[in-house]
Design a protein around this motif. Structure first.
Motif, PDB file in Angstrom:
ATOM      1  N   LEU A  17      -6.110   2.363  19.260  1.00 23.33           N
ATOM      2  CA  LEU A  17      -5.027   2.271  18.263  1.00 23.33           C
ATOM      3  C   LEU A  17      -5.612   2.244  16.845  1.00 23.33           C
ATOM      4  O   LEU A  17      -5.164   3.012  15.980  1.00 23.33           O
ATOM      5  CB  LEU A  17      -4.138   1.047  18.535  1.00 23.33           C
ATOM      6  CG  LEU A  17      -2.923   0.933  17.608  1.00 23.33           C
ATOM      7  CD1 LEU A  17      -1.937   2.089  17.814  1.00 23.33           C
ATOM      8  CD2 LEU A  17      -2.198  -0.406  17.813  1.00 23.33           C
ATOM      9  N   PRO A  18      -6.642   1.405  16.583  1.00 22.31           N
ATOM     10  CA  PRO A  18      -7.255   1.465  15.247  1.00 22.31           C
ATOM     11  C   PRO A  18      -7.838   2.848  14.932  1.00 22.31           C
ATOM     12  O   PRO A  18      -7.733   3.339  13.798  1.00 22.31           O
ATOM     13  CB  PRO A  18      -8.355   0.405  15.315  1.00 22.31           C
ATOM     14  CG  PRO A  18      -7.906  -0.542  16.390  1.00 22.31           C
ATOM     15  CD  PRO A  18      -7.145   0.277  17.379  1.00 22.31           C
TER      16      PRO A  18
ATOM     17  N   ARG B  70      -4.983   5.017  13.991  1.00 26.34           N
ATOM     18  CA  ARG B  70      -4.534   4.630  12.637  1.00 26.34           C
ATOM     19  C   ARG B  70      -5.428   5.289  11.580  1.00 26.34           C
ATOM     20  O   ARG B  70      -4.931   5.855  10.597  1.00 26.34           O
ATOM     21  CB  ARG B  70      -4.603   3.096  12.506  1.00 26.34           C
ATOM     22  CG  ARG B  70      -4.337   2.578  11.116  1.00 26.34           C
ATOM     23  CD  ARG B  70      -4.917   1.174  10.937  1.00 26.34           C
ATOM     24  NE  ARG B  70      -6.367   1.183  11.146  1.00 26.34           N
ATOM     25  CZ  ARG B  70      -7.072   0.126  11.521  1.00 26.34           C
ATOM     26  NH1 ARG B  70      -6.467  -1.035  11.763  1.00 26.34           N
ATOM     27  NH2 ARG B  70      -8.386   0.203  11.673  1.00 26.34           N
ATOM     28  N   ASP B  71      -6.752   5.238  11.805  1.00 24.48           N
ATOM     29  CA  ASP B  71      -7.659   5.778  10.793  1.00 24.48           C
ATOM     30  C   ASP B  71      -7.486   7.285  10.640  1.00 24.48           C
ATOM     31  O   ASP B  71      -7.555   7.830   9.535  1.00 24.48           O
ATOM     32  CB  ASP B  71      -9.107   5.411  11.145  1.00 24.48           C
ATOM     33  CG  ASP B  71      -9.318   3.895  11.037  1.00 24.48           C
ATOM     34  OD1 ASP B  71      -8.462   3.230  10.380  1.00 24.48           O
ATOM     35  OD2 ASP B  71     -10.289   3.375  11.616  1.00 24.48           O
TER      36      ASP B  71
ATOM     37  N   LEU C 217      -4.362   7.741   8.619  1.00 24.57           N
ATOM     38  CA  LEU C 217      -4.500   7.362   7.200  1.00 24.57           C
ATOM     39  C   LEU C 217      -5.115   8.484   6.362  1.00 24.57           C
ATOM     40  O   LEU C 217      -4.959   8.517   5.149  1.00 24.57           O
ATOM     41  CB  LEU C 217      -5.341   6.082   7.082  1.00 24.57           C
ATOM     42  CG  LEU C 217      -4.572   4.776   7.360  1.00 24.57           C
ATOM     43  CD1 LEU C 217      -5.529   3.590   7.430  1.00 24.57           C
ATOM     44  CD2 LEU C 217      -3.495   4.546   6.289  1.00 24.57           C
TER      45      LEU C 217
ATOM     46  N   SER D  27      -0.974   4.996   2.882  1.00 19.10           N
ATOM     47  CA  SER D  27      -1.348   3.745   3.537  1.00 19.10           C
ATOM     48  C   SER D  27      -0.124   2.865   3.749  1.00 19.10           C
ATOM     49  O   SER D  27      -0.112   1.998   4.607  1.00 19.10           O
ATOM     50  CB  SER D  27      -2.399   3.006   2.713  1.00 19.10           C
ATOM     51  OG  SER D  27      -1.829   2.682   1.454  1.00 19.10           O
TER      52      SER D  27
ATOM     53  N   VAL E 224       5.450   1.388   9.764  1.00 19.76           N
ATOM     54  CA  VAL E 224       5.139   1.347  11.198  1.00 19.76           C
ATOM     55  C   VAL E 224       5.964   0.220  11.806  1.00 19.76           C
ATOM     56  O   VAL E 224       6.147  -0.820  11.171  1.00 19.76           O
ATOM     57  CB  VAL E 224       3.632   1.052  11.430  1.00 19.76           C
ATOM     58  CG1 VAL E 224       3.333   0.842  12.911  1.00 19.76           C
ATOM     59  CG2 VAL E 224       2.769   2.169  10.854  1.00 19.76           C
TER      60      VAL E 224
ATOM     61  N   LEU F  85       1.065   1.101   7.597  1.00 22.61           N
ATOM     62  CA  LEU F  85       0.064   1.769   8.450  1.00 22.61           C
ATOM     63  C   LEU F  85      -1.327   1.168   8.259  1.00 22.61           C
ATOM     64  O   LEU F  85      -2.043   0.902   9.223  1.00 22.61           O
ATOM     65  CB  LEU F  85       0.056   3.272   8.149  1.00 22.61           C
ATOM     66  CG  LEU F  85      -0.933   4.108   8.944  1.00 22.61           C
ATOM     67  CD1 LEU F  85      -0.681   3.983  10.442  1.00 22.61           C
ATOM     68  CD2 LEU F  85      -0.853   5.590   8.528  1.00 22.61           C
ATOM     69  N   CYS F  86      -1.704   0.902   6.987  1.00 19.63           N
ATOM     70  CA  CYS F  86      -3.072   0.439   6.747  1.00 19.63           C
ATOM     71  C   CYS F  86      -3.322  -0.941   7.362  1.00 19.63           C
ATOM     72  O   CYS F  86      -4.464  -1.313   7.619  1.00 19.63           O
ATOM     73  CB  CYS F  86      -3.386   0.433   5.247  1.00 19.63           C
ATOM     74  SG  CYS F  86      -2.303  -0.674   4.336  1.00 19.63           S
TER      75      CYS F  86
ATOM     76  N   LEU G  79      -2.033  -1.969  10.331  1.00 20.16           N
ATOM     77  CA  LEU G  79      -1.819  -1.989  11.787  1.00 20.16           C
ATOM     78  C   LEU G  79      -3.124  -2.349  12.508  1.00 20.16           C
ATOM     79  O   LEU G  79      -4.165  -1.743  12.267  1.00 20.16           O
ATOM     80  CB  LEU G  79      -1.336  -0.602  12.242  1.00 20.16           C
ATOM     81  CG  LEU G  79      -1.091  -0.422  13.735  1.00 20.16           C
ATOM     82  CD1 LEU G  79       0.052  -1.314  14.215  1.00 20.16           C
ATOM     83  CD2 LEU G  79      -0.784   1.048  14.051  1.00 20.16           C
ATOM     84  N   ARG G  80      -3.070  -3.385  13.367  1.00 25.35           N
ATOM     85  CA  ARG G  80      -4.270  -3.812  14.093  1.00 25.35           C
ATOM     86  C   ARG G  80      -3.987  -3.836  15.604  1.00 25.35           C
ATOM     87  O   ARG G  80      -2.834  -3.926  16.010  1.00 25.35           O
ATOM     88  CB  ARG G  80      -4.685  -5.231  13.655  1.00 25.35           C
ATOM     89  CG  ARG G  80      -5.163  -5.328  12.220  1.00 25.35           C
ATOM     90  CD  ARG G  80      -5.080  -6.757  11.722  1.00 25.35           C
ATOM     91  NE  ARG G  80      -3.769  -7.305  12.035  1.00 25.35           N
ATOM     92  CZ  ARG G  80      -3.564  -8.528  12.504  1.00 25.35           C
ATOM     93  NH1 ARG G  80      -4.559  -9.360  12.699  1.00 25.35           N
ATOM     94  NH2 ARG G  80      -2.334  -8.950  12.792  1.00 25.35           N
TER      95      ARG G  80
ATOM     96  N   VAL H 168       5.099   5.160  14.377  1.00 21.09           N
ATOM     97  CA  VAL H 168       4.513   5.383  13.059  1.00 21.09           C
ATOM     98  C   VAL H 168       5.353   6.435  12.343  1.00 21.09           C
ATOM     99  O   VAL H 168       5.574   7.532  12.873  1.00 21.09           O
ATOM    100  CB  VAL H 168       3.056   5.882  13.183  1.00 21.09           C
ATOM    101  CG1 VAL H 168       2.456   6.149  11.809  1.00 21.09           C
ATOM    102  CG2 VAL H 168       2.217   4.869  13.950  1.00 21.09           C
TER     103      VAL H 168
END
Ligand code: SAH
Length: 594
Positions: A511-512, A515-516, A519, A524, A528, A546-547, A549-550, A562
């Motif tokens: 997931l990270p 996200r990257d 991005l 950013s 989400v 979005l930036c 999201l963990r 998203v």
């Protein structure tokens, strides 16, 4: 018809409810407060509605008013709604409230016969003549039902009926009708009846055979000709019969569909046992199939030991057909059906997000198969059905089991959360059908369902208002590289993305990583939303940028939506909402319709 549900709302009615269920092969439903240990939780009115919408005949051991109020908003058509009976808790009265002529009167009579008390009938023809022409007994069909209303009106006005047709003298169950002499206005018999209403005994068995890949039109034309030669109406067909090998043959299935008759199949050994009665045996057929006749033998086996051949083997280029007739309506069909597998989408959780079709499939199935936690979501309507539970991860076993049970001729429901076709069992089932000949015979029918993304979107606002896609982050079946390549493509295309299977205990980095990737293509602050346990106990919704999201924001019970670069978040009195505009022009109301 599926098994009746006997619903009992008070302890004082339990004894009668139990007896009633036993008398009609029904299942007992009662709230846990009435039936400790074996009762259902939740609101009785919800359960009654769900049973009704699932097509189950309902016998309510409770006040008639409770049933009326509870079902008023669900009423459909007089022919499509299941029967509903209100029963006095003393067992003194059995009151058909709905569907008198689709089984309620008959059920009320059966209950009164078994338990005592009186069937409280209110339908005029039952009261006057003790029968309903539009509800003939098992083994009889009503042809031209639309032509019946004039006749019924005349009967109720005191006129008699003139019966015509070859079975007019044999239908004892019509004895209560007043008669008159003259030109017939009701036909009774298996022959065609023109435009007149007709009661048709289902006493004919059509036997068919064909070469692999025979065109359905060819077999249908041959069958039509055979029925014509026999002077029989298609309504007289109790079934279409053939050899097991043909259970997956499109033309055979199409013929049965054409006449609305069930298809049944015999082993070559079963057909060979008809050899002494067969007129036109063939050594070639014996070499290829293992019995000397398919069409004639199947027709005879279908018509039973008292039946006889009416039309011997008829042939076209690739098909054969024969017709046998039994002296009485054929009630218990011989042979095995193709088997049916219902792929049932139960939605994310709660009953309100489940379609009536899904509930109906569960009600119709002889066995229900699924992952244990999903079966638990189905709730009380599953309580007394034969159920086979599987553990998480046993997907292939689950599908194979369901198909194998169906291939033995049963109706099986395979239950799936959300939509059965979205990251779920439907594709695995089709893969198995594609690979294994033994499963080809099974009729597979799917119900569409509310998938997690739809449920999330309804809670979130309107995030899917423009182009969007779904991506599963599970790397069990798809490599990490492929997943991230798809995320990249979706990011470039500016799709709204619903991430399924976002994070598991052992997979926390995808997931990270996704996200990257995103991005690099959208702001950013892109909105989400993480929706968890939708439609279930403990449902939650969380909005993040979005930036931010963990992996910790999500788990396997959540779906992550998203937004695209155009998606917006706003604050409302009900909390944050996210939407994606329909296009550049939509705010002025000139976007696409709908
Ligand atoms: N057939 C299902 C999806 C099965 S894949 C459907 O159509 O919804 C399993 C994933 O679906 C979960 O990891 C989660 O991402 C999502 N999901 C299923 N049910 C959910 C629910 N009630 N709430 C949130 N997400 C859910």
């Amino acid at each position: 018809m599926s098994a009746p549900a006997v619903v009992c709302l008070a302890r004082t009615g339990l004894a009668v409810a139990r007896e009633a269920a036993a008398a009609i092969g029904g299942e007992l439903f009662a709230p846990a407060s009435v039936l400790p240990g074996d009762g259902f939780d939740g609101r009785p009115s919800d359960v009654i509605r769900e049973l009704f919408l699932a097509g189950r005949p309902v016998v309510g051991v409770c006040a008639a008013g409770i049933l009326v109020r509870c079902l008023a908003s669900c009423l459909g058509g007089k022919r499509s709604d299941p029967p509903v009976i209100a029963a006095a808790e003393t067992g003194a009265f059995w009151i058909p409230l709905l569907g008198g002529h689709v089984g309620a009167n008959a059920l009320a009579r059966r209950l009164a016969d078994a338990l005592g008390g009186r069937p409280v009938l209110t339908t005029a023809s039952d009261l006057r003549f003790g029968l309903a022409l539009d509800d003939p007994p098992e083994g009889w069909a009503l042809r031209n039902p639309e032509a019946l209303s004039g006749l019924t009106a005349k009967l109720l006005a005191g006129e008699g009926v003139a019966l015509g047709g070859s079975a007019a003298g044999r239908a004892d169950w019509l004895a209560g009708l007043p008669r008159r002499e003259g030109a017939p206005d009701l036909m009774v018999g298996a022959e065609p009846s023109g435009d007149l209403p007709a009661l048709v005994p289902k006493c004919a068995a059509l036997g068919v055979g064909c070469v692999r890949g025979c065109r359905p039109e060819e077999l249908i034309a041959l069958a039509d000709g055979t029925l014509h030669a026999a002077g029989l109406s298609p309504d007289a067909l109790a079934g279409v019969f053939s050899v097991d090998l043909k259970a997956d043959e499109e033309a055979v299935v199409a013929v049965a569909g054409q006449y609305g008759a069930p298809a049944r199949f015999f082993t070559p050994g079963e057909l060979e046992s008809q050899a002494p009665r067969v007129r036109d045996p063939s050594a070639i057929v014996f070499r290829e199939v293992g019995c000397h006749s398919v069409a004639e033998a199947a027709a005879l086996a279908g018509a039973g030991p008292d039946g006889s051949l009416r039309v011997g083997k008829q042939k076209s280029a690739s098909a054969t057909c024969a017709l046998a007739v039994a002296p009485e309506p054929i009630l218990d069909l011989a042979g095995r059906g193709r088997g049916r597998l219902f792929l049932v989408s139960i939605g994310p959780g709660c009953a309100a997000w489940r379609t009536p079709e899904a509930s109906r499939m569960i009600a119709e199935a002889e066995e229900v198969v699924g992952y244990g936690a999903y079966l638990d979501l189905v709730g009380p309507v599953l309580r007394q059905r034969p159920v086979k539970r599987f553990a998480l991860g046993e997907e292939a076993e689950r599908c194979r089991y369901a198909l194998a049970r169906a291939a033995e001729g049963r109706s099986v429901a395979l239950v799936c959360s959300g939509d059965v076709g979205v990251y779920a069992m439907a594709s695995l089932v089709w893969e198995l059908v594609d690979r294994e000949d033994a499963f080809r015979r099974v009729e597979v029918r799917a119900s569409p369902g509310v998938t997690a993304a739809n449920a999330a979107a309804a809670r979130i606002g309107a995030p899917l208002g423009h182009d969007h896609c779904m991506i599963s982050l599970s790397d069990l079946m798809t490599s990490r590289e492929v997943i991230l390549a798809r995320v990249e493509a979706a990011a470039r295309a500016d799709f709204v993305i619903s991430f399924y299977n976002p994070v598991s205990a052992g997979r926390r980095t995808l997931l990270p990583a996704a996200r990257d990737v995103l991005l690099r293509h959208r702001p950013s602050t892109t909105p989400v939303a993480v929706a968890r346990n939708l439609g279930r106990v403990g449902e939650s919704l969380r909005h993040v940028d979005l930036c931010a999201l963990r992996a910790e924001d999500a788990d396997m019970r959540s779906v992550v939506l998203v937004g695209a670069s155009t998606s917006r978040r706003l604050s409302t009195a009900d909390g944050a909402r996210m939407y994606t505009p329909r296009g550049y022009r939509s705010a002025r109301g000139t976007g696409a319709a709908g």
